[in-house]
Scaffold this active site. Structure first.
Site: not given
Ligand code: DQA
Length: 143
Positions: A9-10, A17, A73, A76, A97, A106
């Site tokens: 996601p995202n 982003r 990847n 979240a 991963e 973070r």
């Molecule tokens: C992420 C890190 C995750 O914590 C986050 O929710 C993401 C991107 C990264 O690529 O740094 O969506 O996987």
């Protein structure tokens, strides 16, 4: 070797982003980077992204059935999805991963991954270059 590069996601919003965290490379740039790198390395690479957990689970089943390696990847979902973990646990080829950002620098909720102990290895915090590095490592393992 067949490799699925799967993004959760995202990640389709890369470039727009939180560029201070994830950089200015767009998702389309990332796809191109993976395809170009794969071609140079003689790998058959497919790159996908989804904001729907069940879709990612289905893609992991597909990789398990095909014996494909996966660069994952999970965004979240990394931090809490037992469904993604259970699907990834069925893979027989290597699972990398990957995180673009250094999750350990973070928020504390990003420090835990439900995937790390079933992954072959991790690439964390090296930006989008991490995808090329993961593919290079996989190419070195190809028979
Ligand atoms: C992420 C890190 C995750 O914590 C986050 O929710 C993401 C991107 C990264 O690529 O740094 O969506 O996987």
């Amino acid at each position: 070797m067949n490799v699925l590069v799967l993004n959760g996601p995202n990640l389709g919003r890369l470039g727009k982003r939180e560029p201070g965290v994830y950089g200015s490379t767009t998702y389309d740039d990332l796809v191109r980077l993976c395809l170009d790198t794969g071609r140079d390395l003689g790998l058959s690479v497919e790159v996908r992204q989804t904001d729907h957990e069940g879709e990612l689970v289905g893609w992991l089943h597909e990789a398990a059935d095909a014996g494909s390696a996966v660069v994952l990847n999970a965004g979240a979902w990394t931090h809490y999805s037992i469904a993604v973990r259970d699907a990834a646990a069925q893979l027989t080829a290597p699972l990398i991963e990957l995180h673009i950002s250094n999750v350990h620098k973070r928020e504390s909720f990003r420090h835990h991954s439900v995937l790390s102990d079933i992954a072959t290895g991790l690439v964390v915090g090296l930006g989008v270059d991490g995808y090329a590095l993961a593919l290079r490592w996989l190419a070195g393992r190809a028979d």
